[in-house]
Design an enzyme around this catalytic site. Structure first.
Site, short mmCIF file in Angstrom:
data_model
loop_
_atom_site.label_atom_id
_atom_site.label_comp_id
_atom_site.label_asym_id
_atom_site.label_seq_id
_atom_site.Cartn_x
_atom_site.Cartn_y
_atom_site.Cartn_z
N ASN A 182 104.84 95.30 -64.61
CA ASN A 182 104.40 94.16 -64.81
C ASN A 182 102.95 94.14 -65.25
O ASN A 182 102.07 93.69 -64.96
CB ASN A 182 104.62 92.87 -63.74
CG ASN A 182 104.20 91.49 -64.00
OD1 ASN A 182 104.48 91.15 -65.25
ND2 ASN A 182 103.76 90.81 -63.06
N GLU A 223 107.64 97.60 -68.91
CA GLU A 223 106.69 96.77 -69.02
C GLU A 223 105.25 97.14 -68.73
O GLU A 223 104.52 96.64 -67.96
CB GLU A 223 106.99 95.35 -68.27
CG GLU A 223 106.28 94.21 -68.84
CD GLU A 223 106.74 92.89 -68.33
OE1 GLU A 223 106.26 91.88 -68.67
OE2 GLU A 223 107.63 92.83 -67.46
N ASP A 231 114.89 97.87 -66.12
CA ASP A 231 115.08 96.67 -66.12
C ASP A 231 115.84 96.08 -67.10
O ASP A 231 115.69 95.96 -68.28
CB ASP A 231 113.72 95.77 -66.09
CG ASP A 231 113.76 94.24 -65.94
OD1 ASP A 231 114.76 93.72 -65.89
OD2 ASP A 231 112.66 93.76 -65.95
N ASN A 278 117.75 92.97 -67.05
CA ASN A 278 117.38 91.70 -67.20
C ASN A 278 118.63 91.04 -67.06
O ASN A 278 118.79 89.99 -67.84
CB ASN A 278 116.64 91.44 -68.60
CG ASN A 278 114.89 91.13 -68.11
OD1 ASN A 278 114.84 90.37 -67.17
ND2 ASN A 278 114.21 91.94 -68.83
#
Length: 264
Positions: A9, A35, A152, A154
């Protein structure tokens, strides 16, 4: 070999909050990040060139978006950025490295939002990525090697993969068509969800919790961070854990590292 994967993040923010200390303490041989949202020149030395690590950074062409990275104890024999689809090859979505008998990849599958261009992008990515997974498995297995795709994704695959599944059936990340696509990764392409194979009967373990409300404190999370492996690699997996922070204020990302030990 022990492999960890985590969506940071924002790598610069994560570094300030505790990622550097976690990296120094980890027993992992490979760390996959998603990310990252940073260029090499924006990162401090202890992040981009930490002692004992080789770092492959694959930022997105669009500044401040996406970005993936690999941290490896051993020097990769080869590195590939992207998977041969022009729209996504410079989007900071996929990087893969060869490390002896195994290739390890860091994947950041687009997040979506129903009815928006973001969901359409996610769907295009899924349509393009599944054929790559099929082709890549055939290639590595023909060489007597294995592949582990960490990251990730998602998508929460099953009801056991998110706390409030009933309220999310019409939301991106738990749409029937997304879950069906992930089933194709496992059933048609023949990959294995390593954590679920090791922990078949439990809820979660969740790896992402919203910063809103008390999601973390109540463990109202999602399991969207996976290690997806060819069968030979999955057979070598011996232990899996989510490195959930001891308290909300000790988190350095809204995701937690997902770590698997492989007996190679």
């Amino acid at each position: 070999m022990t492999i960890s994967t985590v969506n940071v993040n924002g790598l610069r923010a994560a570094a300030r909050k505790g990622f550097v200390g976690w990296l120094a303490a980890t027993e992992a041989d490979v760390v996959c990040l998603q990310e990252t949202r940073a260029e090499r020149a924006q990162l401090a030395r202890e992040v981009i060139a930490p002692d004992g690590w080789h770092v492959v950074l694959a930022p997105a062409a669009a500044t401040g978006r996406a970005g993936v990275a690999l941290y490896t104890r051993g020097r990769p024999e080869a590195v590939r950025v992207g998977f041969g689809v022009a729209e996504f090859d410079e989007a900071g979505r996929y990087v893969e490295a060869d490390l002896g008998r195994v290739s390890v990849a860091s994947l950041y599958l687009p997040s979506g939002e129903v009815g928006t261009a973001r969901q359409a992008e996610k769907e295009r990515f899924m349509d393009a990525f599944l054929p790559y997974l099929v082709r890549r498995r055939a290639e590595v297995e023909a060489e007597g090697r294995e592949l582990v795709v960490c990251g990730d994704w998602n998508i929460a695959h099953r009801e056991a993969d998110l706390k409030n599944w009933r309220n999310n059936r019409k939301n991106s990340g738990f749409l029937p068509e997304e879950r069906a696509w992930l089933s194709r990764v496992f059933d048609e392409a023949g990959y294995v969800d390593v954590v679920r194979a090791l922990l078949p009967d439990r809820e979660g373990p969740y790896s992402w919790w919203s910063y809103r409300g008390r999601a973390f404190d109540n463990d109202a999370g999602w399991r969207i961070d996976y290690q997806v492996a060819t069968p030979g690699a999955a057979d070598a997996a011996k232990e899996a854990r989510v490195e959930r922070a001891a308290a909300h204020d000790l988190r350095w990302s809204d995701h937690a590292p997902v770590t698997v030990a492989y007996a190679w």
